[in-house]
Scaffold this motif. Structure first.
Motif, PDB file in Angstrom:
ATOM      1  N   GLY A   7       0.814  -1.212   0.000  1.00 14.47           N
ATOM      2  CA  GLY A   7       0.000   0.000   0.000  1.00 14.47           C
ATOM      3  C   GLY A   7       0.846   1.259   0.000  1.00 14.47           C
ATOM      4  N   ARG A   8       0.201   2.362  -0.263  1.00 13.05           N
ATOM      5  CA  ARG A   8       0.884   3.650  -0.317  1.00 13.05           C
ATOM      6  C   ARG A   8       1.492   3.973   1.042  1.00 13.05           C
ATOM      7  N   GLY A   9       2.809   4.174   1.055  1.00 11.88           N
ATOM      8  CA  GLY A   9       3.504   4.503   2.290  1.00 11.88           C
ATOM      9  C   GLY A   9       3.499   3.379   3.323  1.00 11.88           C
ATOM     10  N   GLY A  10       3.197   2.164   2.878  1.00  7.01           N
ATOM     11  CA  GLY A  10       3.170   1.027   3.799  1.00  7.01           C
ATOM     12  C   GLY A  10       1.897   0.942   4.632  1.00  7.01           C
ATOM     13  N   GLU A  11       0.886   1.744   4.292  1.00  6.51           N
ATOM     14  CA  GLU A  11      -0.345   1.797   5.089  1.00  6.51           C
ATOM     15  C   GLU A  11      -1.052   0.447   5.174  1.00  6.51           C
ATOM     16  N   GLN A  12      -1.168  -0.225   4.024  1.00  9.55           N
ATOM     17  CA  GLN A  12      -1.925  -1.473   3.965  1.00  9.55           C
ATOM     18  C   GLN A  12      -1.269  -2.571   4.810  1.00  9.55           C
ATOM     19  N   ILE A  13       0.028  -2.769   4.634  1.00 11.73           N
ATOM     20  CA  ILE A  13       0.709  -3.842   5.371  1.00 11.73           C
ATOM     21  C   ILE A  13       0.737  -3.535   6.875  1.00 11.73           C
ATOM     22  N   THR A  14       0.847  -2.271   7.221  1.00  9.67           N
ATOM     23  CA  THR A  14       0.810  -1.879   8.642  1.00  9.67           C
ATOM     24  C   THR A  14      -0.551  -2.211   9.235  1.00  9.67           C
ATOM     25  N   ARG A  15      -1.614  -1.924   8.490  1.00  9.71           N
ATOM     26  CA  ARG A  15      -2.980  -2.222   8.951  1.00  9.71           C
ATOM     27  C   ARG A  15      -3.155  -3.728   9.144  1.00  9.71           C
ATOM     28  N   ILE A  16      -2.669  -4.516   8.196  1.00 14.65           N
ATOM     29  CA  ILE A  16      -2.800  -5.975   8.290  1.00 14.65           C
ATOM     30  C   ILE A  16      -2.056  -6.491   9.525  1.00 14.65           C
ATOM     31  N   GLN A  17      -0.858  -5.965   9.768  1.00 19.55           N
ATOM     32  CA  GLN A  17      -0.077  -6.397  10.928  1.00 19.55           C
ATOM     33  C   GLN A  17      -0.784  -6.034  12.235  1.00 19.55           C
ATOM     34  N   LEU A  18      -1.374  -4.836  12.289  1.00 22.76           N
ATOM     35  CA  LEU A  18      -2.087  -4.419  13.496  1.00 22.76           C
ATOM     36  C   LEU A  18      -3.348  -5.251  13.718  1.00 22.76           C
TER      37      LEU A  18
END
Length: 146
Positions: A7-18
């Motif tokens: 995702g843009r700026g790592g938003e998507q992967i950060t959300r999945i990890q959280l």
């Protein structure tokens, strides 16, 4: 699909990890393969949750409605390699050329810059939208006319 997952700026992967409580690491290099290794670290439950979320993203990109929620119908995604020396010409000053190409072809185009790439290496151009319009042959014809 790596760009969609991160995702843009790592938003998507950060959300999945959280959401999952699972640490996700995607290999920077595919080793010449079509897929990149992805490591999931956590409890069995958090790993399963992360897998479900990752699969949802991939399914949405391949089969779901629109591209990142834009448009109607099933989206198609293809990539074509652009010689490094021509990337600037495709993008154009301030992104004007790629915007014109997108409008003319009726697709979304994005130059992929993720991961370390050797200097002078060809860059993938991701083309997405209506499956007929996305066909690389049709898009190349539009680019040549520009």
């Amino acid at each position: 699909m790596v760009g969609f997952i991160i995702g843009r700026g790592g938003e998507q992967i950060t959300r999945i990890q959280l959401e999952s409580g699972c640490k996700i690491q995607i290999a920077a290099d595919s080793g010449g393969l079509m897929e990149r290794p992805c490591s999931l670290t956590g409890t069995p439950e958090s790993i399963e949750q992360a897998k479900r979320l990752l699969i949802q993203i991939v399914d949405r990109c391949r089969n779901g409605p629109g591209f990142h929620g834009e448009g109607e119908g099933g989206a198609s995604v293809q990539e074509m390699l652009i010689p490094a020396s021509k990337v600037g010409l495709v993008i154009g000053r301030g992104g004007d050329t790629i915007k014109q190409l997108q409008e003319r072809a009726g697709v979304k185009m994005m130059m992929i810059q993720d991961g370390p790439m050797p200097t002078g290496a060809d860059k993938p151009l991701r083309i997405s939208g209506d499956p007929y319009k996305v066909q690389v042959k049709n898009t190349q014809e539009q680019m040549v006319q520009t």
